[in-house]
Design a protein around this motif. Structure first.
Motif: not given
Length: 490
Positions: A333-356
């Protein structure tokens, strides 16, 4: 007696009709609870709560509670549940709460047995026509606990009380496997045969009679058959075992893959080497590389030496590679992935934007999802293959958990199995839609996997999985390497 039977049948029919109406009502609002805005969901929740005063049945309460949960109104759902339990103190909602809060939290077989007896006294099964499965779940769990504690007699006794034939194999098989692991073949064999015979019954039904129950029951045929055949083999009854498998393949050819591992070994024992070799070839060509030693042995026996084996082996792997590439092409497929900001097991925020700039692999899973868990060794192997590649990131998105203590359960599960995964909790609801991330990605079932390219576009979406480690590793490599390349339509 005839009058009582007629009354029972009428009650069962009326219960089934009422439940079907409520199912239809639940589906009526699907567009809103699945894709509506937060305002639409709140409006529907308010309207539903306004209807409650007119409810006369517990099923009406249950349907609205399910709708409120789907709409993200968990607190309203809980409050409505309290009302329903007060109105129907001997109903299924209070019963289910007892099972969840008392029976399943009991840690020993004695405590579970005590809870089960209280359950059947306060909420006798005869009062819940058509809900036999609810009691079968409890019986299977109780029997499983006794089996793990080494009490085969009690385990078998409670299994015998199960009513739903299409489902009881799900209780019989785990108990039988536990007993087998403890060396108790005598107690395990009849359970396996019952599970096998039940599945065979549903498989053998005329096509027009095969409903969802029949299809569900038939799924356990290969597992129960393989375990039972294993007992026959250990008893030296190879001919009987081979006959069972071959009869099974006639009535249920779709079970061939599940029975292949035991079938080829029986063929070897029967000196039918060429047939065994062909089955092994098929297993290897599907990525089950663990059979290679047997494949080499048969190759040598049939050809007189290993000469040409490497070329043959390469051909099988290329065959698998072609099949994988054809398979993933269907998932493209080919479409923009929805943006997200979620917490990991350590309580740190992980975002899709940070992984560009990285290829991101998302794996949606839950601790209760067995297919998810069965795929983890393969996903671990795939992640390990890319551990030195800074351009690839695996994220395991924990979603749809049912327990209030889900965070503690997730940490315990990951630590117990020593999985080196970056796990994120999918429990942040969108301010506009009220949806968690799984819904925003269009996930309707788990496991679900997404491969996102360096620009943040979804390139592949896969559902379901396999426990085959080598296959998963190869498939993920093809997906990731394809996502690293610029997208070309078609």
């Amino acid at each position: 007696m005839k009058l009582k039977l007629t009354a029972t049948l009428l009650l069962a029919a009326s219960v089934a009709f009422a439940q079907q109406n409520e199912v239809n009502r639940f589906q009526q609002y699907r567009p809103i609870w699945e894709n509506g805005t937060l305002a639409q969901k709140d409006s529907l929740a308010t309207a539903l709560l306004g209807e409650v005063k007119g409810y006369n049945t517990e099923q009406e309460y249950r349907t609205t509670m399910n709708l409120l949960y789907a709409l993200g109104h968990e607190e309203d759902q809980k409050q409505l549940g309290v009302q329903a339990k007060k109105k129907f103190p001997k109903g299924s909602l209070t019963r289910d709460a007892f099972v969840s809060d008392v029976f399943y939290k009991a840690e020993t077989s004695e405590a579970k047995e005590k809870a089960y007896k209280e359950l059947t006294k306060k909420w006798p099964q005869k009062n819940f026509v058509g809900e036999e499965l609810s009691y079968d779940y409890v019986l299977a769990n109780l029997a499983g606990t006794y089996a793990k504690e080494g009490n085969a007699t009690k385990a078998v006794s409670y299994l015998s009380e199960m009513k739903e034939r299409f489902w009881r194999g799900n209780g019989y098989l785990p108990v039988a496997q536990t007993l087998l692991a403890a060396g108790d073949t005598t107690a395990a064999a009849p359970l396996l045969k019952t599970a096998m015979d039940d599945a065979y019954y549903y498989i053998s039904l005329p096509e027009e009679q095969k409903d969802n129950k029949a299809r569900f029951a038939s799924m356990g045929y290969a597992s129960s058959m393989s375990a039972y055949v294993g007992i026959l083999v250990n008893q030296g009854k190879h001919a009987e075992a081979l006959d069972l498998v071959e009869k099974a393949l006639v009535v249920a050819p779709e079970q061939a893959d599940g029975l292949a591992s035991v079938y080829y070994k029986l063929l070897i024992n029967a000196n039918r080497k060429l047939e065994a070799f062909n089955i092994l070839r098929g297993l290897y060509a599907k990525g089950q590389f663990g059979v290679e030693d047997d494949l080499k042995t048969l190759y040598t026996a049939l050809n007189g030496s290993l000469q040409g084996y490497e070329s043959f082996n390469t051909g099988l792997k290329n065959e698998l590679l072609v099949a994988i590439r054809e398979h993933i092409k269907e998932k493209e497929t080919f479409k923009p992935a929805p943006a997200f900001e979620l917490l990991n097991l350590k309580g740190e925020t992980v975002s899709l934007a940070s992984l560009k700039g990285k290829v991101v692999v998302l794996d949606f899973w839950a601790t209760w999802c067995q297919p998810c868990i069965r795929s983890f060794p393969g996903m671990q192997a795939a992640q390990t293959a890319y551990e030195n590649d800074d351009d690839v990131q695996f994220l395991f998105i924990n979603t749809w958990e049912r327990d209030k203590e889900y965070k503690k359960n997730v940490v315990s599960f990951i630590e117990k199995n020593k999985y080196p995964f970056e796990v994120l909790y999918d429990d942040q609801k969108d301010a506009e839609t009220g949806q968690v991330m799984a819904a925003k990605f269009g996930v309707n079932g788990i496991p679900a996997k997404f491969v996102i390219d360096k620009e943040g576009n979804i390139r592949y979406f896969l559902t379901g999985s396999t426990p085959n480690v080598d296959y998963i590793k190869m498939e993920m490599k093809e997906l990731i390497e394809a996502a690293k390349k610029p997208y070309k339509k078609g």
